[in-house]
Enzyme design. Structure first.
Site, PDB file in Angstrom:
ATOM      1  N   HIS A   1     -12.485   8.552-145.968  1.00 11.97           N
ATOM      2  CA  HIS A   1     -13.882   8.135-145.965  1.00 11.97           C
ATOM      3  C   HIS A   1     -14.010   6.671-146.401  1.00 11.97           C
ATOM      4  O   HIS A   1     -13.302   6.231-147.284  1.00 11.97           O
ATOM      5  CB  HIS A   1     -14.699   9.026-146.908  1.00 11.97           C
TER       6      HIS A   1
ATOM      7  N   ASP B   1     -11.454  13.399-145.881  1.00 16.52           N
ATOM      8  CA  ASP B   1     -12.850  13.026-146.047  1.00 16.52           C
ATOM      9  C   ASP B   1     -13.700  14.277-146.239  1.00 16.52           C
ATOM     10  O   ASP B   1     -13.625  15.213-145.447  1.00 16.52           O
ATOM     11  CB  ASP B   1     -13.300  12.268-144.786  1.00 16.52           C
TER      12      ASP B   1
ATOM     13  N   SER C   1     -21.081   6.736-142.662  1.00 14.58           N
ATOM     14  CA  SER C   1     -21.380   7.562-143.827  1.00 14.58           C
ATOM     15  C   SER C   1     -22.874   7.938-143.864  1.00 14.58           C
ATOM     16  O   SER C   1     -23.380   8.456-142.883  1.00 14.58           O
ATOM     17  CB  SER C   1     -20.915   6.823-145.084  1.00 14.58           C
TER      18      SER C   1
END
Ligand code: NAG
Ligand code: NAG
Ligand code: NAG
Length: 401
Positions: free
Chosen positions: A371, A341, A189
């Site tokens: 995600h 995501d 991320s």
């Protein structure tokens, strides 16, 4: 029925309709994921509620919950785990215990959390790095950079770069028995954003003697100049991470002023004169057709937002804004993206831009992933999906580092 019961009923109905996310058909482990998603959405809902009531800020509440999941540095039979500092930046070190004649490989890890949350102390991050150290017999360095909003951009990058520069010194590599030609930087991320930015920095900086052999980017977010890509549209109410939450948190890197997230929501946050940057990320050209689907490209509106944040046009914050001459020096790259995501298209576009300039890229796309999937690797709420992603990443490292 008393008025109290009625109110409670109405509140519950409102609440459920607020947090319910339809789970796509191809998602396995549906019940577990629904449970995880509703826990996350409930906490988000509470955090927003507390913020509106003036009790505490949104990110302080979320961060308080996340801290409950922090772990101590515990050594086991394979790895010695210690918390220390590199150039005053806290790091958790994983040193394999077995004897070896040769120098070891090393992985530097940046955790995710939208630059506002998280730590190397999180159970899932600790598990992943311990696993990497054990499976690869590698030295792992997990970095805790300063977080927003207390420390605004570019504190995160400065810390990441300081820790990496410290580690890449000859005397430090020798101290830990690391082979300078076999070092990878990884992150998930926003940790993937940092890994990407640090790689661009190290590879293009003639002062850095030792370079990185590889970068591994796990559902990285790589740009915040266009927040209306197909993946943003399709995952506006995504599993675990919603568009609203991402915008709220990432905006805190620059300011606590609500004007910024309001502009980002409408995709009207970029300054006049920035149009030329959009060529690097124009999804209507670069994204594979399968993922473009029938989405219609609309240009972000420039110059509506009156404040100036240099970070909005900085390739440390949006590494996709680096030009091709910076990209062509980059090392072996692993990119993992998830279908459900917001950041999916960033990963696709980076993979394709890197390949265009001759960088060797392995891109694994998880059709039923979402995600932050790596956050669920330990009981009680572990997912097979998370373990599969972990194993894909570690086996890529094993073959390529
Ligand atoms: C993006 O690409 C489209 C072609 O698909 C083009 O019409 C548009 O002008 C481009 N936008 C920017 C900002 O570069
Ligand atoms: C932005 O700034 C300009 C010049 O300072 C001003 O004329 C304009 O009204 C401002 N726009 C907004 C939306 O505040
Ligand atoms: C690419 O970007 C770097 C750093 O911003 C700059 O120094 C260089 O001149 C650019 N190269 C080209 C070909 O535009």
């Amino acid at each position: 029925m008393s008025i109290k019961t009625l109110c409670l009923g109405l509140f519950c109905a409102l609440f459920v309709s607020h947090i319910y996310t339809p789970i796509p058909d191809n998602i396995a482990e549906r019940w577990k994921i629904m449970a995880l998603d509703s826990v996350t959405k409930t906490l988000t809902f509470l955090a927003l509620g507390f913020e509106n009531m003036g009790i505490m800020r949104f990110e302080d509440f979320i961060s308080m919950i996340i801290r409950l999941d922090y772990t101590e540095p515990l050594s086991d039979e394979y790895v010695t785990v210690t918390d220390t500092t590199f150039a005053n930046i806290p790091v958790r070190l994983y040193l394999p215990k077995g004897k070896t004649e040769t120098l070891r490989r090393a992985v530097i890890y940046m955790h995710g959390g939208a630059f506002c949350l998280g730590s190397f102390k999180l159970t899932s991050i600790d598990h992943l790095n311990r696993w990497t150290a054990t499976k690869l017999d590698a030295v792992v360095v997990s970095v805790d950079y300063r977080l927003a909003p207390q420390h605004q951009y570019p504190a995160q990058f400065e810390d990441a770069i300081a820790a990496v520069t410290f580690f890449l010194q000859d005397k430090i590599l020798t101290k830990y028995g690391v082979d300078p030609t076999r070092i990878c930087i990884s992150g998930d991320s926003s940790g993937g954003t940092l890994a990407t930015a640090v790689t661009q920095y190290v590879e293009n900086n003639p002062k850095m003697k030792h370079k990185l052999k590889a970068q591994a980017l796990l559902y990285p977010y790589l740009q915040l100049i266009d927040i209306n890509m197909p993946s943003h549209r399709e995952n506006e109410n995504g599993i675990v991470l919603t568009r609203e939450m991402a915008i709220k948190l990432v905006s805190l890197c620059f300011t606590k002023d609500e004007a910024l997230p309001q502009a980002v929501r409408r995709n009207q946050h970029m300054p006049l004169g920035s149009r030329d940057l959009f060529k690097y990320i124009n999804w209507s050209i670069i994204l594979p057709e399968k993922y473009r689907k029938d989405h219609v490209y609309t240009e972000p509106i420039l110059g509506k937002f009156n404040y100036s944040f240099p970070g909005l046009i900085d390739n440390r914050m949006s590494p996709l804004l680096a030009n091709d001459s910076l990209l062509q020096n980059l090392p072996l790259t692993y990119i993992l993206t998830c279908q459900y995501d917001l950041t999916r298209d960033d990963g696709f576009i980076y993979a394709s831009r890197l390949r265009n300039v001759g960088v060797q890229v392995t891109h694994d796309h998880i059709e039923n992933g979402f995600h932050a999937a790596l956050s669920f690797m330990t009981s009680p709420l572990y997912l097979h999906l998370s373990l599969r992603i972990r194993d894909m990443y570690v086996s890529w490292l094993d073959k390529n580092l």
